[in-house]
Design an enzyme around this catalytic site. Structure first.
Site, mmCIF file in Angstrom:
data_model
loop_
_atom_site.group_PDB
_atom_site.id
_atom_site.type_symbol
_atom_site.label_atom_id
_atom_site.label_comp_id
_atom_site.label_asym_id
_atom_site.label_seq_id
_atom_site.Cartn_x
_atom_site.Cartn_y
_atom_site.Cartn_z
ATOM 1 N N THR A 89 4.036 -3.833 -10.445
ATOM 2 C CA THR A 89 5.147 -4.690 -10.926
ATOM 3 C C THR A 89 4.896 -6.433 -10.267
ATOM 4 O OG1 THR A 89 6.509 -2.658 -9.552
ATOM 5 C CG2 THR A 89 7.378 -5.161 -9.293
ATOM 6 N N LYS A 144 2.062 1.468 2.097
ATOM 7 C CA LYS A 144 3.309 1.944 2.208
ATOM 8 C C LYS A 144 4.872 2.541 2.697
ATOM 9 C CE LYS A 144 5.524 1.079 -2.667
ATOM 10 N NZ LYS A 144 5.831 0.504 -4.026
ATOM 11 N N THR A 200 2.113 -1.767 -6.372
ATOM 12 C CA THR A 200 1.635 -0.983 -4.585
ATOM 13 C C THR A 200 2.094 0.242 -4.098
ATOM 14 O OG1 THR A 200 4.706 -1.171 -5.194
ATOM 15 C CG2 THR A 200 3.079 -3.206 -4.648
ATOM 16 N N ASP A 201 1.971 1.136 -5.624
ATOM 17 C CA ASP A 201 2.387 2.519 -5.120
ATOM 18 C C ASP A 201 0.956 3.314 -4.817
ATOM 19 O OD1 ASP A 201 5.293 2.412 -6.420
ATOM 20 O OD2 ASP A 201 5.210 3.182 -7.677
ATOM 21 N N GLU A 233 -8.718 23.219 19.932
ATOM 22 C CA GLU A 233 -9.018 23.812 20.123
ATOM 23 C C GLU A 233 -8.043 24.940 19.415
ATOM 24 O OE1 GLU A 233 -11.005 24.767 24.242
ATOM 25 O OE2 GLU A 233 -12.068 22.978 23.822
HETATM 26 C C1 SIN Z 1 5.268 -1.502 -8.067
HETATM 27 O O1 SIN Z 1 3.869 -2.158 -8.531
HETATM 28 O O2 SIN Z 1 5.579 -1.869 -7.121
HETATM 29 C C2 SIN Z 1 5.106 0.033 -8.318
HETATM 30 C C3 SIN Z 1 4.389 0.249 -9.862
HETATM 31 C C4 SIN Z 1 2.726 0.190 -9.188
HETATM 32 O O3 SIN Z 1 2.866 0.902 -8.617
HETATM 33 O O4 SIN Z 1 2.289 -0.282 -10.342
#
Ligand code: SIN
Length: 326
Positions: free
Chosen positions: A12, A164, A91-92, A283
């Site tokens: 992103t 995340k 971020t994913d 256990e």
């Molecule tokens: C993001 O970057 O927030 C979402 C899309 C990705 O992970 O490339």
């Protein structure tokens, strides 16, 4: 002035969409040169070099691309003129890549991941400050020897523990029970804790030449979950991470299936669908001590460690030791 190389992979932070809007955009479309150009003062922090290694949504990341990325960073950090590396990433799946790099890079030099929750075309895009601060952190002597880190929302996270936790807000990450490593005040680094698990130079995986990784899958346990999913997974995976309930738990039908598949050579890790806490030997849920407890790792990070562990050894005792140490 320190020399920092930015290795761009997309996400992103390189996304664009309708001017001003935060949703419905395409990740991984803007070139890293253009992103860097848009950030005031970044060239005052370090002598920058930018490499566009990939430009995709991080859901397109895979094991082959991890190895390409790790090899590229290892090649860069071996250069005498390079002091640190920043990786821009979606971020994913950043939590998985950060842990993979934390285990496989052979360097003491700072390597810092960052990204953004809002595309570059949004009002109040968060990417520019995140990238600026990632470059500041990578240029700082205080960042040396901490392993792979990430910076988001003026907060410094360890590559082992970052996860995340929010898919909407810009303050989208945390480190489970473990707070964070530090804060960034504009360009100033304020470290106040250290991650004690093995990483980078002390990691056995950073000394291996990585080729193809063994197949490891993840299965989620829930009320009424059909244990036959484990038979299906066992057909083409050497290892299976179970994201169990509570402390990595499941019902008796799953236990029986795990016992029979383990006798056929499948390696099981017990992780938990609960975000905080620890999975240790149990256990009742694993009476014969067949499974490797995931410790504090999330299911997806336990998968990363199991793939690398199986590339290194088939000895379950050794794999259990690795899961305690890394
Ligand atoms: C993001 O970057 O927030 C979402 C899309 C990705 O992970 O490339």
């Amino acid at each position: 002035m320190k020399k920092i190389v930015i290795v761009a992979t997309g996400g992103t932070i390189a996304g664009s969409g309708k001017a001003g809007k935060t949703a419905n955009y395409h990740a991984g479309t803007i070139a890293i040169e253009n992103i860097v150009e848009s950030i005031p003062l970044i060239n005052d922090v370090a002598d920058l070099e930018a490499i566009q290694l990939f430009n995709f949504d991080s859901n397109e990341m895979n094991e082959e691309r991890w190895i390409i990325l790790a090899n590229k960073i290892n090649e860069l950090t071996k250069r005498d003129d390079v002091d640190g590396v920043v990786v821009t990433h979606g971020t994913d799946t950043l939590d998985e890549t950060a842990y993979f790099l934390n285990l496989t890079l052979h360097t003491y030099k700072p390597v810092v991941l960052t990204g953004a929750m809002r595309p570059a075309s949004a009002t109040s895009a968060d990417g520019p400050l995140n990238l600026y601060q990632a470059v500041c952190l990578a240029s700082s002597d205080e960042a040396i020897g901490h392993g792979v880190m990430a910076v988001f929302s003026s907060t410094i996270y360890s590559g082992r523990d970052i996860q995340k936790t929010n898919n909407f807000k810009t303050d989208a990450f945390d480190q489970k029970d473990f707070g964070c490593l530090g804060y960034m005040n504009d360009d100033k680094v304020m470290m106040f804790s250290r991650m004690f698990k093995k990483h980078t130079l002390l990691s056995v995986f950073s000394k291996m030449t990585l080729a193809k990784l063994p197949a490891v899958g993840i299965v989620y346990y829930y009320v009424g979950a059909d244990a036959r999913i484990l038979d299906f997974m066992a057909q083409n995976h050497r290892g299976i991470v179970i994201i169990g309930s509570g402390r990595g738990n499941y019902n008796k039908a799953w236990l029986e299936k795990i016992e029979s598949l383990s006798a056929k050579g499948i390696v099981f890790v017990r992780a938990s669908r609960v975000q905080q806490g620890i999975v240790i030997e149990d256990e009742y849920f694993d009476p014969d001590n067949i499974c490797v407890p995931a410790n504090t790792l999330s299911g997806q990070k336990a998968r990363v460690l199991l793939m690398l562990s199986l590339a290194y050894t088939n000895d379950i005792k050794e794999i259990k030791k690795i899961f305690n140490e890394y």
